[in-house]
Design an enzyme around this catalytic site. Structure first.
Site, PDB file in Angstrom:
ATOM      1  N   ARG A 119     -13.691  11.640 -26.978  1.00 19.96           N
ATOM      2  CA  ARG A 119     -13.663  12.479 -25.812  1.00 19.96           C
ATOM      3  C   ARG A 119     -12.835  13.675 -26.137  1.00 19.96           C
ATOM      4  O   ARG A 119     -11.903  13.667 -26.916  1.00 19.96           O
ATOM      5  CB  ARG A 119     -12.754  11.586 -24.948  1.00 19.96           C
ATOM      6  N   SER A 166     -14.927   9.312 -17.933  1.00 20.58           N
ATOM      7  CA  SER A 166     -14.463   8.271 -17.025  1.00 20.58           C
ATOM      8  C   SER A 166     -13.517   9.209 -16.109  1.00 20.58           C
ATOM      9  O   SER A 166     -14.090   9.756 -15.132  1.00 20.58           O
ATOM     10  CB  SER A 166     -13.689   7.586 -17.905  1.00 20.58           C
ATOM     11  N   HIS A 167     -12.495   8.908 -16.194  1.00 21.23           N
ATOM     12  CA  HIS A 167     -11.152   9.300 -15.149  1.00 21.23           C
ATOM     13  C   HIS A 167     -10.880  10.942 -15.449  1.00 21.23           C
ATOM     14  O   HIS A 167      -9.956  11.251 -14.632  1.00 21.23           O
ATOM     15  CB  HIS A 167      -9.912   8.408 -15.113  1.00 21.23           C
ATOM     16  N   LYS A 175     -18.712   6.857 -24.692  1.00 21.32           N
ATOM     17  CA  LYS A 175     -18.027   5.338 -24.926  1.00 21.32           C
ATOM     18  C   LYS A 175     -19.223   4.654 -25.520  1.00 21.32           C
ATOM     19  O   LYS A 175     -20.279   4.556 -25.234  1.00 21.32           O
ATOM     20  CB  LYS A 175     -17.916   4.578 -23.439  1.00 21.32           C
ATOM     21  N   ASP A 218     -12.744   5.813  -9.998  1.00 22.23           N
ATOM     22  CA  ASP A 218     -12.867   6.859 -10.796  1.00 22.23           C
ATOM     23  C   ASP A 218     -14.076   7.525 -11.146  1.00 22.23           C
ATOM     24  O   ASP A 218     -15.215   7.346 -10.314  1.00 22.23           O
ATOM     25  CB  ASP A 218     -12.209   6.503 -12.251  1.00 22.23           C
ATOM     26  N   ASP A 277     -16.474   7.273 -13.292  1.00 19.58           N
ATOM     27  CA  ASP A 277     -17.662   6.594 -13.922  1.00 19.58           C
ATOM     28  C   ASP A 277     -17.704   5.140 -13.159  1.00 19.58           C
ATOM     29  O   ASP A 277     -18.554   4.343 -13.558  1.00 19.58           O
ATOM     30  CB  ASP A 277     -17.669   6.728 -15.463  1.00 19.58           C
ATOM     31  N   ASP A 305     -15.625   2.519 -13.493  1.00 19.06           N
ATOM     32  CA  ASP A 305     -15.142   1.431 -14.145  1.00 19.06           C
ATOM     33  C   ASP A 305     -13.694   1.108 -13.536  1.00 19.06           C
ATOM     34  O   ASP A 305     -13.254  -0.240 -13.852  1.00 19.06           O
ATOM     35  CB  ASP A 305     -15.301   1.177 -15.491  1.00 19.06           C
ATOM     36  N   ARG A 306     -13.017   1.963 -13.031  1.00 20.03           N
ATOM     37  CA  ARG A 306     -11.667   1.623 -12.429  1.00 20.03           C
ATOM     38  C   ARG A 306     -11.813   1.738 -10.775  1.00 20.03           C
ATOM     39  O   ARG A 306     -12.603   2.299 -10.308  1.00 20.03           O
ATOM     40  CB  ARG A 306     -10.703   2.841 -12.848  1.00 20.03           C
ATOM     41  N   HIS A 314      -8.460  -0.837 -14.322  1.00 20.88           N
ATOM     42  CA  HIS A 314      -9.528  -1.934 -14.980  1.00 20.88           C
ATOM     43  C   HIS A 314      -9.013  -3.214 -14.657  1.00 20.88           C
ATOM     44  O   HIS A 314      -8.084  -3.593 -14.952  1.00 20.88           O
ATOM     45  CB  HIS A 314      -9.610  -1.400 -16.405  1.00 20.88           C
TER      46      HIS A 314
END
Length: 451
Positions: A10, A100-101, A110, A233, A235, A237-238, A319
């Site tokens: 990242r 992601s976030h 990922k 977030d 993507d 997942d949170r 998460h």
């Protein structure tokens, strides 16, 4: 700062890496995963299409069969890796292009191979191979697969329908379409907030665990008379929850609600990250569960969650992992929270009040050159002569009425620290002990006291 992190790859697109690097990463992964079928997906960031195309080209040039699942949330991507729809042709791993976030200028990769998330050792192998450029050559192949319909059916099979009023804040990210659609299909009255695809994230920070960005969703919950709100977030997942009074729940409080509910069905273990408030451990013990502390970081938490066959796992980042699906999923967590509310017949605010608050700092950051970081940790570890110490990740000191954690930042030349205490008197005492042990934190600690 290297783009190769402990749990993923990242960085800032156009400054720290670009599509040329994505191409080389694809060739490195393809070389290491020799001849396998790998899925590829991506979020809605502006740089994702070009990065994904370059990544897939690199994979195919090493003989990989690429299954492109399109623009998806990360939970949809994970679903694609183990979905029965593929049968014997299921992917043997894959790469999701997402940061992601992180803010809009970031992007990354990922990776997951087999049943477990990628390890830091595997990421290091990718990095080394990129530098060596000793790649396999081959003629791979390519296919596309739309998983949206089957993912929706999977969620609907595994979650109960409901009738609550909910505000969904999707931060214009990858959840903007799929999450409201599924929630409405399942009977919920949905109010949308920031549910347009926009990789610039123009309306709020895509990290909902930075709670100061949640003012709009908190306000909308009150305006609409909703039972709760959910903020995702970039993507998906949170997730962070907002109660019916317009107050956000810390991730630890939300996890405590899940823990209590899951332990109604019998004993089991729960994995939590070492930065979590003591509320998490205390709730697990109070309801007959087994607490398992793990170092912070998605990959570490998920690895431990799977190896322990834990009932659930949680991070302060938002998460939440569940045994029945074997992974984390912001939408699944939302539906489970709604199920709990309807089963309890009480408001989320009432349930949250049952879990006590402590005095706990946010994850505070102090500049520290890389060459000085081990010295800071050694100074903190000297407190272990008088108090229990853990070196799982950084240095964590346990006091009778609180704890202190000092860690290296994974994103910049800095150290991060956090203090929790049972009350104000304990906090002041722990603050003084830490200030004496690690003088480099003195200014930050003094500012903390003034605040």
């Amino acid at each position: 700062m290297s783009i190769y992190k402990d749990c993923d790859i990242r960085g800032i697109y156009g400054e720290e890496f670009d599509e040329k690097d994505a191409y080389l990463i694809g060739k490195a992964v393809g070389t290491l995963q020799r001849g396998k079928r790998l899925a590829g997906g991506g979020d809605i960031r502006l740089s994702t299409p070009v990065l994904k195309a370059s990544l897939m080209r690199g994979l195919m040039e090493t003989g990989i069969h690429v299954i492109d699942v399109g623009c998806v949330t990360t939970p949809m991507f994970y679903y694609a890796l183990d979905a029965a729809e593929f049968g014997t042709e299921a992917p043997q791993g894959g790469i999701m292009v997402t940061a992601s976030h992180n803010p809009a200028r970031y992007n990354g990769f990922k990776m997951m191979f087999g049943n477990f998330p990628v390890t830091s050792e595997e990421i290091k192998k990718v990095e080394n191979l990129v530098h060596l450029r000793d790649f396999l050559t081959g003629n791979g192949s390519y296919e596309t697969r739309n998983v949206e319909k089957n993912y929706a059916a999977f969620i609907e099979r595994n979650c109960r329908k409901g009738s609550l009023k909910i505000v969904l804040d999707c931060c214009d990210g990858a959840t903007s379409k799929i999450v409201p659609q599924i929630m409405e299909t399942m009977g919920y009255e949905v109010s949308r907030l920031y549910c347009g695809y926009d990789g610039n994230f123009p309306n709020r920070n895509p990290n909902p665990a930075e709670y100061n960005c949640l003012a709009d969703v908190c306000k909308k919950v009150l305006e609409t008379g909703a039972d709760l709100g959910a903020a995702y977030d970039g993507d998906g997942d949170r997730v962070v929850f907002i109660d019916n009074r317009g107050h956000y729940l810390t991730s630890e409080k939300s996890f405590a609600v899940f823990i209590r509910q899951y332990l109604k069905g019998g004993p089991g273990s729960f994995v939590y990250d070492q930065k979590s408030a003591s509320l998490v451990k205390n709730t697990i013990l109070a309801y007959g569960g087994m607490p398992v502390m793990e170092r912070s970081g998605y990959g570490f938490i998920k690895q431990r969650f799977l190896k322990e066959r834990a009932l659930a796992a949680g991070e302060i980042s938002g998460h939440f992992f569940f045994r029945e699906i074997g992974r984390d999923d912001g939408l699944y967590a939302t539906l489970k929270m709604c199920e709990i509310l309807e089963e309890e017949g009480r408001s989320l605010a009432e349930m949250a009040e049952e879990f006590p608050d402590s005095i706990i700092t946010p994850d505070l950051r102090v500049f520290c050159p890389y060459e000085e970081q081990e010295k800071w940790l050694d100074k903190a570890a000297e407190m272990g002569e008088c108090y229990p110490v853990s070196r799982m990740d950084g240095v964590r000191i346990e006091f009778a009425d609180g704890w202190f954690l000092l860690r290296k930042s994974v994103t910049e030349q800095a150290m991060t620290y956090r203090i929790e205490a049972a009350d104000a008197e304990a906090f002041e005492r722990i603050r003084g002990i830490v200030k004496a042990a690690v003088p480099e934190l003195k200014e930050s600690l003094l500012n903390l006291a003034k605040g």
